[in-house]
Design an enzyme around this catalytic site. Sequence first.
Site, PDB file in Angstrom:
ATOM      1  N   ASN A 147       0.508  -2.677   5.291  1.00 50.96           N
ATOM      2  CA  ASN A 147       0.112  -1.373   5.580  1.00 50.96           C
ATOM      3  C   ASN A 147      -1.343  -1.291   4.610  1.00 50.96           C
ATOM      4  OD1 ASN A 147      -0.004   1.774   5.569  1.00 50.96           O
ATOM      5  ND2 ASN A 147       0.036   1.300   3.401  1.00 50.96           N
TER       6      ASN A 147
ATOM      7  N   GLY B 107      -0.954   7.815   0.434  1.00 46.78           N
ATOM      8  CA  GLY B 107      -1.336   8.020   1.643  1.00 46.78           C
ATOM      9  C   GLY B 107      -0.380   7.641   2.786  1.00 46.78           C
ATOM     10  N   ILE B 108      -0.600   6.866   3.765  1.00 48.90           N
ATOM     11  CA  ILE B 108       0.332   6.460   4.826  1.00 48.90           C
ATOM     12  C   ILE B 108       1.247   5.793   4.387  1.00 48.90           C
ATOM     13  CG2 ILE B 108       0.441   5.364   7.054  1.00 48.90           C
ATOM     14  CD1 ILE B 108      -2.371   6.104   7.801  1.00 48.90           C
TER      15      ILE B 108
ATOM     16  N   TYR C 241     -25.618  -6.311   4.677  1.00 46.95           N
ATOM     17  CA  TYR C 241     -23.774  -6.315   4.668  1.00 46.95           C
ATOM     18  C   TYR C 241     -23.623  -4.931   5.560  1.00 46.95           C
ATOM     19  CZ  TYR C 241     -19.100  -5.543   3.386  1.00 46.95           C
ATOM     20  OH  TYR C 241     -17.568  -5.437   3.449  1.00 46.95           O
TER      21      TYR C 241
ATOM     22  N   GLY D  99       0.928  -0.970  -0.060  1.00 47.16           N
ATOM     23  CA  GLY D  99      -0.077  -0.147  -0.019  1.00 47.16           C
ATOM     24  C   GLY D  99       0.952   1.136  -0.045  1.00 47.16           C
TER      25      GLY D  99
END
Length: 356
Positions: A123, A46-47, A206, A42
Amino acid sequence: MLTSLRYLAGTAGASGFGSRATAEDATAACSDLRHITAIITGATSGIGAETARVLAKRGARLVLPARSLKAAAEARARLLAECPAAAGDVVVMPLDLSSLASVRRFAARFLALGLPLNLLINNAGKFADRFALSDDGVEMTFATNYLGHFLLTKLLMEKMAETAAATGVEGRIVNVSSTIHSWFAGDDAVGYIDAVTRRKMCVEPYDPTRAYALSKLANVLHTRALADRLKEMKANVTANCVHPGIVRTRLIRERDGLVTNTVFFLASKLLKTIPQAAATTCYVAVHPAVAGVSGKYFADCNEASPSRLGSNADEAAKLWRFSDEVAAEEKEESVHAGSFRLQVQSSNADRGLAFA
């Protein structure tokens, strides 16, 4: 109340860091990571992207798996623009964490490179607002956020242990979870996972938030069971999980809209920046103060307490067994499918047909 005030004020904890620390702050004591090879899932946004940027800046060799090689190549280009010296030390490889077959292919390709492996940062994450199943028949959020990482870690554990033994450098596995793991209500996480995965709960609507909370709880439970197994192996490798903090990233891209935008605007004072959100991951990954610490949960660069269910050793063991069974089913099906393809190819070859 006191914890909330400390968070808002950014007050430093026992580690010397608090909620306002950035990833660069948390790695200032680790200025030379040229001896470290890290896999970060990932890492295209982002992070994960900030984690990769800071570790590359400190000299680490990075392997960036991604479902989209185009996105991975763009992430690599951004890293090299800031860290030109890392040109030969950023490798991109294909990986779809929702597919167990893709995880096996990635692990095989990585191991074939002959590189050491000191650091694995699990991540990557997904928040799906609609029910969907992976190619393996697993609920998509759970498959991406947890099960793919479970198999990836299992396939690379031996390599990490070997690297640590050969180099004398402690290996570290970091699972990125979330405080949202505590939102999962119930005492039988594995039973719920099995029900949703095998679509036995079709009469129940869901709930995407519960599915996400469950996947993050699985990350916490995985960390506990993994730390026990690494100890049994006598491996110089630790496993910990982190809550990065609340931050708006592409993770919620499927839920953009007026309500989501309004909520994040109103909560803006409580949000972390992406450099702040990556701090705990980087701290646990490389800071010398975390040496020898394993099976723990961290938030704001300090050890914290997970939920009651997240601390349950029996539930952690049950989840490991369940995950092993699901991964084994996929492998068996893949072997049968491969055998069938070989038989078809052999049959057609006998008829003079060629395959590209």
